[in-house]
Design a protein around this motif. Structure first.
Motif, PDB file in Angstrom:
ATOM      1  N   LEU A 143       0.822  -1.202   0.000  1.00 51.92           N
ATOM      2  CA  LEU A 143       0.000   0.000   0.000  1.00 51.92           C
ATOM      3  C   LEU A 143       0.862   1.261   0.000  1.00 51.92           C
ATOM      4  CD1 LEU A 143      -2.699  -1.037   2.628  1.00 51.92           C
ATOM      5  CD2 LEU A 143      -2.851  -1.182   0.147  1.00 51.92           C
ATOM      6  N   TYR A 144       0.450   2.238  -0.814  1.00 47.56           N
ATOM      7  CA  TYR A 144       1.127   3.524  -0.890  1.00 47.56           C
ATOM      8  C   TYR A 144       0.090   4.629  -0.753  1.00 47.56           C
ATOM      9  CZ  TYR A 144       5.063   0.838  -2.740  1.00 47.56           C
ATOM     10  OH  TYR A 144       6.078  -0.076  -2.893  1.00 47.56           O
ATOM     11  N   SER A 145       0.473   5.717  -0.070  1.00 48.66           N
ATOM     12  CA  SER A 145      -0.436   6.849   0.104  1.00 48.66           C
ATOM     13  C   SER A 145      -0.472   7.686  -1.174  1.00 48.66           C
ATOM     14  CB  SER A 145       0.024   7.728   1.270  1.00 48.66           C
ATOM     15  OG  SER A 145      -0.056   7.027   2.488  1.00 48.66           O
ATOM     16  N   LEU A 146      -1.668   8.089  -1.561  1.00 52.53           N
ATOM     17  CA  LEU A 146      -1.838   8.875  -2.777  1.00 52.53           C
ATOM     18  C   LEU A 146      -1.485  10.336  -2.552  1.00 52.53           C
ATOM     19  CD1 LEU A 146      -5.163   7.396  -4.157  1.00 52.53           C
ATOM     20  CD2 LEU A 146      -2.980   7.448  -5.349  1.00 52.53           C
ATOM     21  N   ALA A 147      -0.793  10.902  -3.542  1.00 53.01           N
ATOM     22  CA  ALA A 147      -0.434  12.314  -3.503  1.00 53.01           C
ATOM     23  C   ALA A 147      -1.340  13.139  -4.410  1.00 53.01           C
ATOM     24  CB  ALA A 147       1.026  12.494  -3.931  1.00 53.01           C
ATOM     25  N   SER A 148      -2.440  12.573  -4.829  1.00 55.67           N
ATOM     26  CA  SER A 148      -3.359  13.273  -5.728  1.00 55.67           C
ATOM     27  C   SER A 148      -4.783  12.864  -5.420  1.00 55.67           C
ATOM     28  CB  SER A 148      -3.032  12.957  -7.192  1.00 55.67           C
ATOM     29  OG  SER A 148      -3.187  11.563  -7.444  1.00 55.67           O
ATOM     30  N   ALA A 149      -5.720  13.679  -5.913  1.00 53.53           N
ATOM     31  CA  ALA A 149      -7.143  13.388  -5.792  1.00 53.53           C
ATOM     32  C   ALA A 149      -7.732  13.202  -7.187  1.00 53.53           C
ATOM     33  CB  ALA A 149      -7.861  14.527  -5.068  1.00 53.53           C
ATOM     34  N   ARG A 154      -9.952  14.833  -8.687  1.00 52.63           N
ATOM     35  CA  ARG A 154     -10.115  16.099  -9.423  1.00 52.63           C
ATOM     36  C   ARG A 154      -8.815  16.554 -10.078  1.00 52.63           C
ATOM     37  NH1 ARG A 154     -10.556  17.185  -4.029  1.00 52.63           N
ATOM     38  NH2 ARG A 154      -8.791  18.274  -3.060  1.00 52.63           N
ATOM     39  N   ASP A 155      -7.668  16.033  -9.630  1.00 52.71           N
ATOM     40  CA  ASP A 155      -6.395  16.414 -10.250  1.00 52.71           C
ATOM     41  C   ASP A 155      -6.218  15.785 -11.624  1.00 52.71           C
ATOM     42  OD1 ASP A 155      -5.604  17.957  -8.015  1.00 52.71           O
ATOM     43  OD2 ASP A 155      -4.953  16.143  -6.972  1.00 52.71           O
ATOM     44  N   GLY A 156      -6.958  14.708 -11.894  1.00 53.23           N
ATOM     45  CA  GLY A 156      -6.900  14.092 -13.225  1.00 53.23           C
ATOM     46  C   GLY A 156      -5.794  13.085 -13.405  1.00 53.23           C
ATOM     47  N   PHE A 157      -5.122  12.685 -12.338  1.00 57.38           N
ATOM     48  CA  PHE A 157      -4.070  11.683 -12.435  1.00 57.38           C
ATOM     49  C   PHE A 157      -3.908  10.995 -11.090  1.00 57.38           C
ATOM     50  CE2 PHE A 157      -2.186  15.882 -11.753  1.00 57.38           C
ATOM     51  CZ  PHE A 157      -1.542  15.709 -10.539  1.00 57.38           C
ATOM     52  N   ILE A 158      -3.137   9.903 -11.086  1.00 60.08           N
ATOM     53  CA  ILE A 158      -2.832   9.149  -9.871  1.00 60.08           C
ATOM     54  C   ILE A 158      -1.344   9.273  -9.623  1.00 60.08           C
ATOM     55  CG2 ILE A 158      -2.764   6.843  -8.843  1.00 60.08           C
ATOM     56  CD1 ILE A 158      -5.231   6.188 -10.567  1.00 60.08           C
ATOM     57  N   GLU A 159      -0.975   9.731  -8.421  1.00 58.65           N
ATOM     58  CA  GLU A 159       0.447  10.000  -8.150  1.00 58.65           C
ATOM     59  C   GLU A 159       0.845   9.430  -6.807  1.00 58.65           C
ATOM     60  OE1 GLU A 159       2.393  13.653  -9.778  1.00 58.65           O
ATOM     61  OE2 GLU A 159       2.370  14.196  -7.640  1.00 58.65           O
ATOM     62  N   ILE A 160       2.023   8.808  -6.769  1.00 58.73           N
ATOM     63  CA  ILE A 160       2.584   8.280  -5.535  1.00 58.73           C
ATOM     64  C   ILE A 160       4.079   8.578  -5.496  1.00 58.73           C
ATOM     65  CG2 ILE A 160       0.892   6.435  -5.203  1.00 58.73           C
ATOM     66  CD1 ILE A 160       2.831   4.488  -6.490  1.00 58.73           C
ATOM     67  N   VAL A 161       4.634   8.532  -4.289  1.00 62.35           N
ATOM     68  CA  VAL A 161       6.074   8.699  -4.092  1.00 62.35           C
ATOM     69  C   VAL A 161       6.618   7.377  -3.566  1.00 62.35           C
ATOM     70  CG1 VAL A 161       7.888  10.075  -3.017  1.00 62.35           C
ATOM     71  CG2 VAL A 161       5.676  11.121  -3.525  1.00 62.35           C
ATOM     72  N   VAL A 162       7.591   6.786  -4.281  1.00 62.47           N
ATOM     73  CA  VAL A 162       8.071   5.442  -3.942  1.00 62.47           C
ATOM     74  C   VAL A 162       9.586   5.466  -3.766  1.00 62.47           C
ATOM     75  CG1 VAL A 162       8.180   3.036  -4.650  1.00 62.47           C
ATOM     76  CG2 VAL A 162       6.218   4.436  -5.305  1.00 62.47           C
ATOM     77  N   LYS A 163      10.031   4.935  -2.652  1.00 63.27           N
ATOM     78  CA  LYS A 163      11.461   4.753  -2.412  1.00 63.27           C
ATOM     79  C   LYS A 163      11.807   3.279  -2.598  1.00 63.27           C
ATOM     80  CE  LYS A 163      14.940   4.979   1.260  1.00 63.27           C
ATOM     81  NZ  LYS A 163      15.189   5.269   2.695  1.00 63.27           N
ATOM     82  N   LYS A 164      12.906   3.024  -3.300  1.00 64.42           N
ATOM     83  CA  LYS A 164      13.321   1.645  -3.544  1.00 64.42           C
ATOM     84  C   LYS A 164      13.993   1.082  -2.298  1.00 64.42           C
ATOM     85  CE  LYS A 164      16.057  -1.301  -6.610  1.00 64.42           C
ATOM     86  NZ  LYS A 164      16.957  -1.339  -7.798  1.00 64.42           N
ATOM     87  N   HIS A 165      13.444  -0.034  -1.819  1.00 62.64           N
ATOM     88  CA  HIS A 165      14.001  -0.697  -0.639  1.00 62.64           C
ATOM     89  C   HIS A 165      14.775  -1.940  -1.087  1.00 62.64           C
ATOM     90  CE1 HIS A 165      11.782   1.676   2.340  1.00 62.64           C
ATOM     91  NE2 HIS A 165      10.795   1.668   1.463  1.00 62.64           N
ATOM     92  N   PRO A 166      15.921  -2.205  -0.501  1.00 61.83           N
ATOM     93  CA  PRO A 166      16.682  -3.412  -0.873  1.00 61.83           C
ATOM     94  C   PRO A 166      15.829  -4.667  -0.677  1.00 61.83           C
ATOM     95  CG  PRO A 166      18.003  -1.944   0.507  1.00 61.83           C
ATOM     96  CD  PRO A 166      16.612  -1.410   0.523  1.00 61.83           C
TER      97      PRO A 166
END
Length: 735
Positions: A548-554, A556-568
């Motif tokens: 699960l990742y928290s969404l950085a957009s709604a 109404r913004d017209g897109f789906i955006e997330i911030v992902v850090k690569k974990h070993p």
């Protein structure tokens, strides 16, 4: 039992109840409109004065009626021709037609009988009975969901349809119980199933035989206010044996037409007053404001019908059917399930099937239905409990701990508690642990020590099942396959990369918004509705457990955006950070209503570090109304992981972000977000005293440090993070 009692009358009688409520709501307008339009008698006017004025205008008047709304109507004959009018009591003259409103008559016939006579009346009575059952069972379910009657107006969470259903019902249920109960009474009265209870009002045997005494000289009419009048009937012209008949709110009397003397009087009985009160409560006649209020409440029925069907359909999809579920009173094993999204019910279904196959009689129910007095044949109770948010009870476990605390003693039946959670979250199985602690403190006999299942692991569940089988002396094999959530294909449209210089590769990934079907828009399924802070579940290849990742957009913004850090070694993060524009990933949406800015205009204090900036940036982006927002953002170095740096400066210029404070942890003087808070301690304390809402997103260590720092800052004010959490002004999304 209560849920079935609520569900099936609602589904079977939905159309009938909807017609009943909509027609009733429309009819509630007429008493108020009549009250406004009808000329009203001035205060203190008597029936004698009114009768004199009307008789002067219409010498052939035969009857004067006053409706509960205050509208006065007169009926007369003029040279053999009948007449009727609404009367202005100030002049005695007619001002409007007294003919019934045809629209009102049509709606009344629809509401009473569907234009089908007695058969229709019976059908509508069945609709009223269904509404009563729905109202009472719904009230019981609401009390169960909110944790008891004392928490009737407690804050709700969950899908929009379910919250709307309950929010409307909270307000409307009293009116619906009143309307349906009075409707059933009136139907029973129509079919003579209830005695009228009226006292016989016999016409006087002796009259003076004289005629011509003017109404304005009659003592009783002079003492009776128009406000109490219901009906005044004049004697038949030329008939010396007839008399005036006066009906008021107090009773019925006869007056001699030759002397004005009162010949007989009969008071209204208590039963008649009850019947009249019920008629008033149901129709609004004589209580126009109450009628409008009940009409507004009735308008909630169609909305509750639609949302109820949506909730039912969603429940059928999200909760597996448990075959052979035995009645609670006959089951040897009781399974109590605390679930938020429905996955724990899947494990319960697997356990139920395995125990049944082993010869056990098993009953499964939500933890909110905990009722030990019903478990007469039970040898054991097994609790399967997920955790919501920061250790809270999941939706189907509301009120369990309250009922346990209120009980005089714990059940004698042995108990086992199994928790479900995700070890990457700080409150891992916190609710299950709270249940285990509370039951032990209550002295509840333990069948097994508490155990936990991490990330819906079938292996953990099978291991626990073997241990349970050994305790029960049976061969218990639990082979559970977690239900794979319905996913949609998301296509990556752009990516921005950060963190390579500090060996922490991170990307802001933006996906195209998938097209929503009409059904998805109606029920809010798929990605038809979402806000920043909601969760997106990514199904990595080769795994059945979503990340699960928290969404950085709604939406109404017209897109789906997330911030992902690569974990070993991270399966999902490795696949996501390797995506190139045009490539796809399978994903689903999960609501996170506990982590929202809320609708209020109170200031927001947003605190995040690293990828925790994602949903916080989404909140700032959506702050079109320029609510005061203060963002504290911790990063390693501005040149490597200042996520959303350009956007944040632009949002400041637009007024969406009031203040930005950054903390850099990799440098000559390491500075963390906790240090940034201490540097602005006075401002932070003042904002919180003024009602600010605090939202924290990021790693668990950072969140713990933030909580400790805020406790220090707030100590002089008497506030604490725990108090703010209880008030709903401190929320976390940590991992």
């Amino acid at each position: 039992m209560i849920r079935a009692l609520h569900r099936w009358p609602g589904l079977l009688a939905l159309a009938l109840v909807t017609v009943l409520s909509l027609s009733g709501a429309a009819l509630s307008v007429f008493p108020a409109a009549e009250r406004i339009a009808a000329p009203q008698a001035e205060a203190g006017m008597t029936v004698a004065i009114l009768a004199d004025r009307i008789q002067g205008a219409y010498p052939g008047v035969e009857q004067i009626r006053r409706a509960p709304s205050g509208r006065i109507m007169a009926y007369w004959f003029n040279q053999g021709t009948p007449g009727a009018a609404v009367i202005d009591p100030a002049t005695g003259q007619g001002v409007a037609s007294a003919d019934p409103n045809q629209t009102q008559r049509w709606l009344t016939n629809l509401h009473r009988s569907l234009f089908l006579g007695d058969g229709g009346r019976i059908a509508m009575a069945a609709g009223a009975a269904a509404m009563l059952v729905l109202s009472l069972s719904g009230a019981a379910l609401m009390a169960r969901r909110t944790g008891g009657w004392r928490h009737w107006f407690a804050r709700l969470r969950g899908p929009l349809a379910g919250r709307l259903h309950v929010e409307i019902a909270r307000i409307a249920v009293v009116g619906l119980v009143l309307s349906s109960t009075t409707a059933l009474w009136m139907t029973a009265s129509t079919f003579d199933l209830i005695p009228d209870g009226g006292a016989a009002s016999a016409f006087p045997a002796e009259v003076s035989g004289e005629m011509g005494f003017a109404p304005d000289r009659m003592v009783l009419l002079g003492e009776t206010p128009v406000a109490e009048l219901r009906e005044l009937s004049f004697p038949y012209p030329g008939d010396a044996t007839d008399a005036f008949t006066l009906k008021t709110d107090r009773g019925t009397g006869y007056l001699d037409q030759g002397t004005g003397a009162l010949l007989a009087w009969t008071d209204l009985t208590g039963w008649e007053r009850v019947s009249e009160t019920i008629y008033m409560l149901h129709t609004g006649q004589g209580a126009a404001t109450l009628g409008l209020v009940l009409g507004l409440m009735a308008l909630g029925v169609p909305a509750m019908g639609v949302t109820g069907v949506i909730v039912w359909l969603a429940g059928r999809r999200g909760r597996p059917r448990i075959l052979g579920n035995q009645p609670a009173g006959r089951a040897e094993t009781i399974l109590l399930v605390g679930s938020e999204g429905g996955s724990t019910w899947g494990f319960a279904a697997t356990l139920h099937a395995a125990l049944t196959e082993a010869g056990q009689s098993v009953h499964a129910a939500p933890m909110s239905a905990f009722a030990p007095e019903r478990y007469a044949a039970a040898d054991r109770i097994i609790v399967l409990a997920a955790t919501y948010g920061d250790g809270a009870a999941p939706a189907s476990a509301k009120g369990f701990l309250d009922r346990l605390a209120a009980a005089d003693h714990a059940p004698d039946t042995a108990l086992a508690v199994l928790g479900f959670g995700d070890r990457s979250f700080p409150a891992y199985c916190a609710f299950a642990k709270a249940v285990a602690a509370a039951t032990q403190a209550k002295g509840w006999p333990q069948l097994m020590a508490i155990d936990t299942i991490d990330r819906q692991s079938p292996q953990d569940f099978a291991r626990w099942g073997r241990a349970l089988g050994e305790v029960l002396g049976i061969d218990l094999k639990l082979s559970h396959q977690p239900a794979r959530p319905a996913t949609e294909t998301l296509t990556l449209v752009s990516r921005r990369d950060y963190g390579a210089d500090v060996q922490a590769p991170t990307a802001i990934l933006r996906f195209a918004l998938p097209r929503a079907t009409l059904w998805q828009r109606v029920v809010g399924a798929g990605f038809a509705r979402f806000d920043a802070g909601d969760l997106i579940g990514i199904m990595p290849e080769g795994s059945s457990v979503p990340r699960l990742y928290s969404l950085a957009s709604a939406r109404r913004d017209g897109f789906i955006e997330i911030v992902v850090k690569k974990h070993p070694g991270g399966l999902a993060s490795s696949q996501l950070t390797a995506l190139e524009p045009g490539q796809t990933v399978m994903a689903f949406l999960r609501r996170n209503p506990g982590f929202t800015p809320g609708p209020a205009q109170a200031p927001l204090i947003l605190i995040g570090a690293g990828t925790g900036i994602g949903p916080l940036a989404g909140f700032v982006r959506g702050n079109a109304r320029q609510r005061p927002v203060h963002l504290f953002f911790g990063m390693r170095h501005p040149d490597s992981d200042f996520f959303y740096g350009e956007e944040l400066r632009g949002w400041q210029d637009e007024g969406r972000l009031t203040r930005l404070v950054t903390a850099v942890s990799r440098g000559a003087k390491p500075h963390y977000v906790q240090d940034a808070l201490r540097g602005d301690a006075a401002l932070v304390a003042q904002l919180i005293r003024d009602g600010a809402r605090v939202m924290v997103c990021g790693g668990r260590d950072m969140a713990a440090g933030v909580a400790d720092t805020l406790a220090e800052i707030l100590a002089p004010t008497g506030l604490t993070p725990a108090v703010l959490k209880a008030e709903g002004r401190y929320v976390e999304d940590v991992y």
